[in-house]
Design a protein around this motif. Structure first.
Motif, PDB file in Angstrom:
ATOM      1  N   ARG A   1      -9.267   3.800  -5.691  1.00 43.36           N
ATOM      2  CA  ARG A   1      -8.661   2.549  -6.163  1.00 43.36           C
ATOM      3  C   ARG A   1      -8.928   2.338  -7.657  1.00 43.36           C
ATOM      4  O   ARG A   1      -8.045   1.883  -8.400  1.00 43.36           O
ATOM      5  CB  ARG A   1      -9.179   1.364  -5.343  1.00 43.36           C
ATOM      6  CG  ARG A   1      -8.478   1.221  -3.987  1.00 43.36           C
ATOM      7  CD  ARG A   1      -8.821  -0.112  -3.341  1.00 43.36           C
ATOM      8  NE  ARG A   1     -10.159  -0.098  -2.774  1.00 43.36           N
ATOM      9  CZ  ARG A   1     -10.438   0.253  -1.522  1.00 43.36           C
ATOM     10  NH1 ARG A   1      -9.464   0.636  -0.725  1.00 43.36           N
ATOM     11  NH2 ARG A   1     -11.680   0.226  -1.071  1.00 43.36           N
TER      12      ARG A   1
ATOM     13  N   LYS B   1       0.770   0.684  -9.041  1.00 46.59           N
ATOM     14  CA  LYS B   1      -0.156   0.503  -7.928  1.00 46.59           C
ATOM     15  C   LYS B   1       0.421  -0.471  -6.903  1.00 46.59           C
ATOM     16  O   LYS B   1       0.890  -1.548  -7.241  1.00 46.59           O
ATOM     17  CB  LYS B   1      -1.495  -0.021  -8.453  1.00 46.59           C
ATOM     18  CG  LYS B   1      -2.650   0.086  -7.488  1.00 46.59           C
ATOM     19  CD  LYS B   1      -3.956  -0.225  -8.205  1.00 46.59           C
ATOM     20  CE  LYS B   1      -5.130  -0.151  -7.254  1.00 46.59           C
ATOM     21  NZ  LYS B   1      -5.073  -1.181  -6.206  1.00 46.59           N
ATOM     22  N   VAL B   2       0.393  -0.070  -5.635  1.00 47.62           N
ATOM     23  CA  VAL B   2       0.843  -0.920  -4.538  1.00 47.62           C
ATOM     24  C   VAL B   2      -0.256  -0.972  -3.485  1.00 47.62           C
ATOM     25  O   VAL B   2      -1.236  -0.218  -3.554  1.00 47.62           O
ATOM     26  CB  VAL B   2       2.154  -0.383  -3.909  1.00 47.62           C
ATOM     27  CG1 VAL B   2       3.296  -0.418  -4.913  1.00 47.62           C
ATOM     28  CG2 VAL B   2       1.966   1.038  -3.377  1.00 47.62           C
ATOM     29  N   HIS B   3      -0.086  -1.842  -2.505  1.00 52.34           N
ATOM     30  CA  HIS B   3      -1.085  -1.963  -1.446  1.00 52.34           C
ATOM     31  C   HIS B   3      -1.216  -0.641  -0.688  1.00 52.34           C
ATOM     32  O   HIS B   3      -0.249  -0.115  -0.151  1.00 52.34           O
ATOM     33  CB  HIS B   3      -0.700  -3.070  -0.472  1.00 52.34           C
ATOM     34  CG  HIS B   3      -1.688  -3.253   0.642  1.00 52.34           C
ATOM     35  ND1 HIS B   3      -2.941  -3.785   0.434  1.00 52.34           N
ATOM     36  CD2 HIS B   3      -1.604  -2.965   1.970  1.00 52.34           C
ATOM     37  CE1 HIS B   3      -3.591  -3.823   1.581  1.00 52.34           C
ATOM     38  NE2 HIS B   3      -2.801  -3.331   2.528  1.00 52.34           N
ATOM     39  N   GLY B   4      -2.404  -0.075  -0.714  1.00 52.95           N
ATOM     40  CA  GLY B   4      -2.665   1.155   0.029  1.00 52.95           C
ATOM     41  C   GLY B   4      -2.390   2.434  -0.728  1.00 52.95           C
ATOM     42  O   GLY B   4      -2.550   3.524  -0.172  1.00 52.95           O
TER      43      GLY B   4
END
Length: 249
Positions: free
Chosen positions: A37, A51-54
Motif C-alpha cells: 500500500r 490507486k483504488v481500493h484493493g
C-alpha cells in the motif's frame, strides 16, 4: 527485494495486466500488504498509477471524471467545436458522444437551428435543454457518475434503433492502421453502435490523440467520414488520412 525493485516489478505487472491487487502483490513480492500500500501510494504521488481500493490501475486505464475531462485542453476543444458547428443544419437528426468536446459544441449551436440531438451525456443534455429549438432525446441506462454518461446494454440497444444524419464523436485514439480505438471496452461498444446508426461520422480529436491507438478497436478507419482537429488540416500528421480520401477539417 529493495523498494526500487518492487516499484519496477509493480509497474511491469501494471503494463501487462492494466491492474494489480495488493493481496496478490504481497504474495508475489514477499512483503506485507502495508508495504504494498505504501509502494502504491508513492507511485501514485509520482503520477504513475491510480490507486483504488484493493490495488491500483495503470494511469491510462482510468476513466477520467467529467470535471477532469471538461477542464483539460479547453482551448483546443473550443477550436474544434467552432469548426464542427458549421456542419449542423436545420432538420438534422444528430447523435453526440459524451465527450467534453461535444459539450463545447452544444454550447455554441446557433439559437435559430431546429434539430434533434440524441445523447447519453447528462451535461450535454442539460446544456441543450436551454436551446430554444433543439429537441433533446436523452438515452438512458446505468449512470456512470464519474463520467456523467449512461452505459450498459440498454443504451447500446436504444442507439441501434436510431437513424441519425450525422454523428459527432469524441475519441481516445485514431490512426490509419487501427482505426478508431478506445481504452475502455464498454465505451468502444457504445461508439460502434453510434457509428452503425449514423449516415455521416465526424471524429473530433485534439492533436495528442492523432496517430495513437488504445486497447479496443471501435471500427476501421474506412467507416469514418471526417476528422476535425485543433490543428491546421494541411499539417503533415494528416498525410496518411488524406491518402485514403478521409476529409480533414
Amino acid at each position: 527485494m529493495l523498494k526500487q525493485e518492487r516499484h519496477h516489478a509493480i509497474l511491469d505487472k501494471l503494463k501487462a495486466n492494466k491492474k494489480v491487487l495488493s493481496t496478490k502483490l504481497s504474495e508475489e513480492l514477499l512483503v506485507s500488504e502495508d508495504t504494498i500500500r505504501r509502494d502504491l501510494k508513492e507511485l501514485e504521488s509520482k503520477n504513475l498509477v491510480y490507486k483504488v481500493h484493493g490495488g491500483a490501475l495503470l494511469k491510462e486505464s482510468r476513466i477520467l471524471s467529467y470535471d477532469e475531462r471538461s477542464s483539460a485542453d479547453i482551448d483546443k476543444k473550443k477550436k474544434i467545436a467552432k469548426k464542427a458547428v458549421k456542419l449542423i443544419h436545420d432538420g438534422q437528426a444528430i447523435i453526440m458522444s459524451g465527450s467534453s468536446t461535444n459539450l463545447e459544441l452544444a454550447k455554441i449551436i446557433p439559437e435559430n437551428i431546429n434539430a434533434t440531438v440524441y445523447t447519453y451525456s447528462l451535461p450535454i443534455a442539460t446544456q441543450l435543454s436551454y436551446h430554444p429549438l433543439i429537441e433533446v432525446i436523452f438515452m438512458g441506462g446505468k449512470l456512470n457518475k464519474a463520467a456523467q454518461v449512461t452505459v450498459g446494454i440498454d443504451l447500446v440497444t436504444s442507439i441501434y434503433n436510431i437513424s441519425a444524419d450525422i454523428c459527432f464523436m469524441g475519441v481516445d485514439g485514431i490512426n490509419v492502421k487501427r482505426g478508431l480505438t478506445e481504452q475502455d471496452w464498454d465505451v468502444s461498444r457504445i461508439k460502434r453502435s453510434m457509428i452503425h446508426a449514423s449516415n455521416h461520422i465526424v471524429v473530433m480529436c485534439i492533436n495528442s490523440k492523432l496517430m495513437s491507438a488504445k486497447r479496443h478497436t471501435v471500427v476501421p478507419i474506412q467507416e469514418i467520414d471526417a476528422i476535425i482537429s485543433n490543428i491546421d488540416p494541411t499539417d503533415s500528421v494528416f498525410e496518411d488520412f488524406n491518402a485514403i480520401g478521409l476529409t480533414v477539417i
